[in-house]
Design an enzyme around this catalytic site. Structure first.
Site, PDB file in Angstrom:
ATOM      1  CG  ASN A   1      12.727 -13.261  -7.619  1.00 15.03           C
ATOM      2  OD1 ASN A   1      11.688 -12.638  -7.801  1.00 15.03           O
ATOM      3  ND2 ASN A   1      13.684 -13.330  -8.538  1.00 15.03           N
TER       4      ASN A   1
ATOM      5  CE  LYS B   1      10.013 -35.160  -9.100  1.00 13.19           C
ATOM      6  NZ  LYS B   1       8.954 -36.000  -8.602  1.00 13.19           N
TER       7      LYS B   1
ATOM      8  N   PRO C   1      23.868 -12.944 -16.814  1.00 12.35           N
ATOM      9  CG  PRO C   1      22.914 -12.803 -18.923  1.00 12.35           C
ATOM     10  CD  PRO C   1      23.198 -13.773 -17.822  1.00 12.35           C
TER      11      PRO C   1
ATOM     12  CB  ILE D   1      19.342  -7.504 -18.406  1.00 14.78           C
ATOM     13  CG1 ILE D   1      19.284  -9.036 -18.404  1.00 14.78           C
ATOM     14  CG2 ILE D   1      18.624  -6.922 -19.614  1.00 14.78           C
ATOM     15  CD1 ILE D   1      17.908  -9.621 -18.183  1.00 14.78           C
TER      16      ILE D   1
ATOM     17  CE  LYS E   1      21.888  -3.170  -5.747  1.00 12.58           C
ATOM     18  NZ  LYS E   1      20.715  -3.811  -5.214  1.00 12.58           N
TER      19      LYS E   1
ATOM     20  CE  LYS F   1      23.144  -3.409 -11.488  1.00 12.91           C
ATOM     21  NZ  LYS F   1      22.165  -4.426 -11.756  1.00 12.91           N
TER      22      LYS F   1
END
Ligand code: CTP
Length: 408
Positions: free
Chosen positions: A219, A298, A314, A316, A346, A350
């Site tokens: 990203n 590749k 996962p 983290i 969020k 979390k």
């Protein structure tokens, strides 16, 4: 006159027995330097003003001399002590340039020393703090930005600039921070060994999930915010471990960096270091998915549709926040819309005491950002500023919550 000055000097014992050289360069924001000197002295910091010749056109040395009780130094050829450039820098705990014009920043970036103030900066062996002030066009000019990057790489601390109305009538980035904000930041830099003896674990940058030997999913995170937080935490005295995905950034001074590529590697590194961490700050833009079975070689092009099977990575931060005795956890949320709604969700999901949210379109790759902090007490806006300034403000907030929590 001498008697009058003596009377104006503060008689109280300084709260912070620090000495700074306040360098004033030639910009309209020079008028704010008088208030800055006054506020710093109120904190017990003794101030030696050094002005460039241009600065004297904006504010008189007499004003600053009366406020600080110290003769103002301007001319490198006229001083009674001799070697003023060496002497003043040797006794200072920091040099603060406020305002710093584009021209002076350019001089600093190139190590020029053609007047007393620039010579003093070059001869210093103390931290240099710079508060830029200029027209928005000058600030965004490639040369200025290059010079600013040079200063940051040299370990110079930048305070501001801010966004706002400018003396020229334009509106934009380049306005010097208000004296009060500057004084607060300078005092914070001096007194913030608040994290001394604490261990801070930080994730930063993107992750890279391999598709095959040469391709991958990643990203646009630059890592700048995470690195700024690592630098600020180190400046506050913390022992910093920075677990970093692939970035082009240099390791901030005084931190330990662990380089990782994928989310799984980042998870492993965090698990290895979390047991001793007091504070965990998850700034990394961790890929939510990885390729289930990356190809060792590749993948060759063909006419057939290529389907990649993705499997979730996962989380983290959620793992750390839900440990039996977790460190104080700070999460980040980059949203593209409905910032408050998503950020609150969020934080609850979390189980985080503190979450910093920003709009992804404002933050990615940029040197500036603005944050909204969400905690049990509600929302706190940190206005647009460079990422290091924001990092300090965020850490001050996090540290006060962390220390409060520990005191209970
Ligand atoms: N995070 C993490 N591990 C992951 C994913 C995210 O530690 N696998 C952390 C990030 O470092 C950040 C926060 O969690 O502090 C972001 O929360 P998240 O809900 O994952 O945000 P997004 O991935 O942006 O979620 P969404 O795509 O649903 O908006």
């Amino acid at each position: 006159m001498q008697l009058f000055l003596a009377k104006m000097r503060p008689t109280m014992e300084p709260a912070l027995t620090k000495r700074i050289v306040l360098g004033i360069t030639g910009g309209i924001a020079a008028y704010k330097a008088a208030e800055l000197a006054r506020l710093l002295m109120k904190q017990g910091i003794s101030v030696q003003v050094v002005m460039t010749e241009a600065a004297t056109h904006f504010i008189t040395p007499a004003t600053l001399q009366a406020l600080t009780g110290n003769p103002v130094l301007i001319d490198q050829w006229q001083n009674d002590k001799g070697m003023a450039h060496i002497h003043s820098s040797r006794v200072a705990d920091a040099i603060v340039i406020a305002p710093a014009t584009a021209d002076f920043i350019a001089k600093l970036a190139h190590g020029l020393a053609d007047d007393l103030l620039s010579t003093l900066c070059l001869a210093r062996d103390c931290p240099l703090i710079v508060a830029p002030a200029m027209n928005k066009q000058m600030w965004s000019n490639t040369s200025t930005q290059r010079n600013v990057q040079r200063l940051l790489a040299d370990g110079v601390t930048l305070l501001g600039p801010a966004n706002g109305l400018q003396a020229c009538g334009e509106e934009g980035m380049g306005r010097m921070l208000e004296a009060e904000a500057l004084a607060q930041d300078i005092v914070a830099i001096f007194s913030t060994q608040e994290l001394k003896g604490r261990k801070v674990l930080i994730t930063a940058g993107p992750t890279y999930e391999a598709i095959d030997a040469v391709r991958g999913i990643t990203n646009r995170s630059s890592g700048k915010m995470g690195y700024a937080i690592a630098q600020a935490a180190a400046e506050m005295g913390a022992e910093v471990t920075l677990v970093s995905g692939p970035t082009a950034l240099t390791k901030p001074n005084g931190t330990q960096r662990i380089d990782v590529t994928s989310a799984s590697e980042m998870f492993d590194a965090v698990k290895q270091h979390v047991a001793t961490a007091d504070i965990f700050i998850a700034v990394a833009a961790v890929a939510d998915y990885r390729v289930a079975r990356p190809n060792e070689h590749k993948i060759k092009k063909s006419d057939a549709t290529l389907t990649l099977e993705l499997t979730p990575n996962p989380d983290i931060l959620a793992y750390v926040a839900n440990l039996p005795s977790p460190p104080f956890c700070v999460g980040f949320a980059a949203e593209s819309e409905k910032l408050r709604e998503h950020a609150n969700e969020k934080r609850k999901k979390k189980n985080l005491p503190l979450l910093a949210a920003n709009l992804a379109q404002n933050a990615i790759g940029s040197d500036e950002n603005e944050l909204v902090l969400f905690d049990d007490a509600g929302e706190h806006e940190l206005p647009r500023a460079d990422k290091l300034t924001l990092a300090h403000a965020l850490l001050r907030h996090a540290t006060s919550l962390y220390l409060k929590g520990n005191a209970q």
